[in-house]
Design an enzyme around this catalytic site. Sequence first.
Site, PDB file in Angstrom:
ATOM      1  N   ASN A   1       1.483  -0.895  96.139  1.00  0.00           N
ATOM      2  CA  ASN A   1       0.675  -1.048  97.148  1.00  0.00           C
ATOM      3  C   ASN A   1      -0.528  -1.864  96.510  1.00  0.00           C
ATOM      4  OD1 ASN A   1      -1.829  -0.938  98.804  1.00  0.00           O
ATOM      5  ND2 ASN A   1      -2.050   1.321  98.752  1.00  0.00           N
ATOM      6  N   TRP A   2      -0.704  -3.311  96.736  1.00  0.00           N
ATOM      7  CA  TRP A   2      -1.693  -4.334  96.219  1.00  0.00           C
ATOM      8  C   TRP A   2      -2.811  -4.029  96.574  1.00  0.00           C
ATOM      9  CZ3 TRP A   2       1.767  -9.205  95.841  1.00  0.00           C
ATOM     10  CH2 TRP A   2       3.245  -8.974  95.087  1.00  0.00           C
ATOM     11  N   LYS A   3      -3.092  -3.559  97.757  1.00  0.00           N
ATOM     12  CA  LYS A   3      -4.694  -3.127  98.288  1.00  0.00           C
ATOM     13  C   LYS A   3      -5.163  -4.807  98.356  1.00  0.00           C
ATOM     14  CE  LYS A   3      -4.702   1.383  96.488  1.00  0.00           C
ATOM     15  NZ  LYS A   3      -5.642   2.359  95.797  1.00  0.00           N
TER      16      LYS A   3
ATOM     17  N   GLU B   1      -7.760   5.768 101.697  1.00  0.00           N
ATOM     18  CA  GLU B   1      -9.030   4.489 101.755  1.00  0.00           C
ATOM     19  C   GLU B   1      -9.094   4.197 103.340  1.00  0.00           C
ATOM     20  OE1 GLU B   1      -7.201   2.120  98.929  1.00  0.00           O
ATOM     21  OE2 GLU B   1      -7.684   3.676  97.565  1.00  0.00           O
TER      22      GLU B   1
ATOM     23  N   GLU C   1      -0.512  11.729  98.497  1.00  0.00           N
ATOM     24  CA  GLU C   1      -1.376  11.046  97.504  1.00  0.00           C
ATOM     25  C   GLU C   1      -2.466  11.914  97.391  1.00  0.00           C
ATOM     26  OE1 GLU C   1      -0.383   6.758  97.113  1.00  0.00           O
ATOM     27  OE2 GLU C   1      -1.954   6.655  98.571  1.00  0.00           O
TER      28      GLU C   1
ATOM     29  N   GLY D   1      -6.613   5.836  91.824  1.00  0.00           N
ATOM     30  CA  GLY D   1      -7.365   5.171  91.050  1.00  0.00           C
ATOM     31  C   GLY D   1      -8.388   5.805  90.155  1.00  0.00           C
TER      32      GLY D   1
ATOM     33  N   SER E   1      -2.465   7.299  90.536  1.00  0.00           N
ATOM     34  CA  SER E   1      -2.447   6.909  89.141  1.00  0.00           C
ATOM     35  C   SER E   1      -0.979   7.207  88.544  1.00  0.00           C
ATOM     36  CB  SER E   1      -3.441   7.841  88.290  1.00  0.00           C
ATOM     37  OG  SER E   1      -4.858   7.671  88.759  1.00  0.00           O
TER      38      SER E   1
ATOM     39  N   GLY F   1      -0.480   1.916  93.014  1.00  0.00           N
ATOM     40  CA  GLY F   1      -1.735   1.023  93.428  1.00  0.00           C
ATOM     41  C   GLY F   1      -2.075   0.361  91.976  1.00  0.00           C
ATOM     42  N   GLY F   2      -2.757   0.522  91.240  1.00  0.00           N
ATOM     43  CA  GLY F   2      -2.932  -0.207  89.998  1.00  0.00           C
ATOM     44  C   GLY F   2      -2.138  -0.660  89.305  1.00  0.00           C
TER      45      GLY F   2
HETATM   46  P1  PGA Z   1      -3.211   4.151  92.229  1.00  0.00           P
HETATM   47  O1  PGA Z   1      -3.557   3.879  93.922  1.00  0.00           O
HETATM   48  O2  PGA Z   1      -1.826   4.164  91.789  1.00  0.00           O
HETATM   49  O3  PGA Z   1      -4.213   2.970  91.770  1.00  0.00           O
HETATM   50  O4  PGA Z   1      -3.919   5.448  91.902  1.00  0.00           O
HETATM   51  C1  PGA Z   1      -2.333   4.526  94.642  1.00  0.00           C
HETATM   52  C2  PGA Z   1      -2.791   4.407  96.022  1.00  0.00           C
HETATM   53  O5  PGA Z   1      -3.689   4.279  96.230  1.00  0.00           O
HETATM   54  O6  PGA Z   1      -1.394   4.151  96.846  1.00  0.00           O
END
Ligand code: PGA
Length: 252
Positions: free
Chosen positions: A9-11, A97, A167, A173, A213, A234-235
């Site tokens: 998920n590149w956001k 989010e 999640e 994050g 994370s 994500g990250g």
């Molecule tokens: P993260 O994000 O790996 O940066 O914690 C995961 C997500 O929000 O899908």
Amino acid sequence: MPKPLFAGNWKLHKTVSEALELAGAIKSELDGLSEADVLICPPFTALKPVADLLAGSSILLGAQDFFWEDSGAYTGEVSAPLLKDVGCSHVIIGHSERREYFKETDEMINLKLKAALAAGLTPILCVGESLEKREHHVTKEFLSKQLTEDLKGVDREAAEGMVIAYEPIWAIGTGKTATPEIAGETQAFIRTLLADRFDRDLAEGMRIIYGGSAKPDNARALLAHPDVNGFLVGGASLKADSFVEIVRFSLL
Ligand code: PGA
């Protein structure tokens, strides 16, 4: 057990050229992998160029959100048919989010879920509790309510195509990953909710992936739990090395 899914998920990251570079690196490392499915979810602006780059590869493409109507006077929105038109097979729905910053309610998420399923897009429905809920020991009640509302009116046949992402908000994050015990136990609980809502067969075949994370050094232990069927990253999905390592280390 369902085949693992590794989703990035590149956001709100990556210009078109950056997205092409990252997608290209992921494709060259992971194309043709048979043990797992690999999915990337760039921002809307990069979907079409990334789809062209991935054409003919096994890497799947998804969007991070969409609107439930197919077309109309909805300035700023993107619909399921438009996502399919650019080559998306998946869409993330109800990310925390979106729920928090964009005030998406379970009712809206339910409409999105049904629209995605009707359009033949595979939804990745995100659920998860806040730190406050976990500390007050109401995680199960909260998840049960969230899933009940998000899945309202979804029939068994349609539900078969979906993915659930657990999640925990406190892990997104923050660098704080849920332990394999916490993720595994919570995801097993989600599976029992799905068995109650649909049936055991469907629940056992459904992918329940973990997000929060996820990193190369914790992915293997998490995936070892039978109720963890992959990751929404994500990250660590923003760099090819760490995303590829999550996939490789998990499957060793
Ligand atoms: P993260 O994000 O790996 O940066 O914690 C995961 C997500 O929000 O899908």
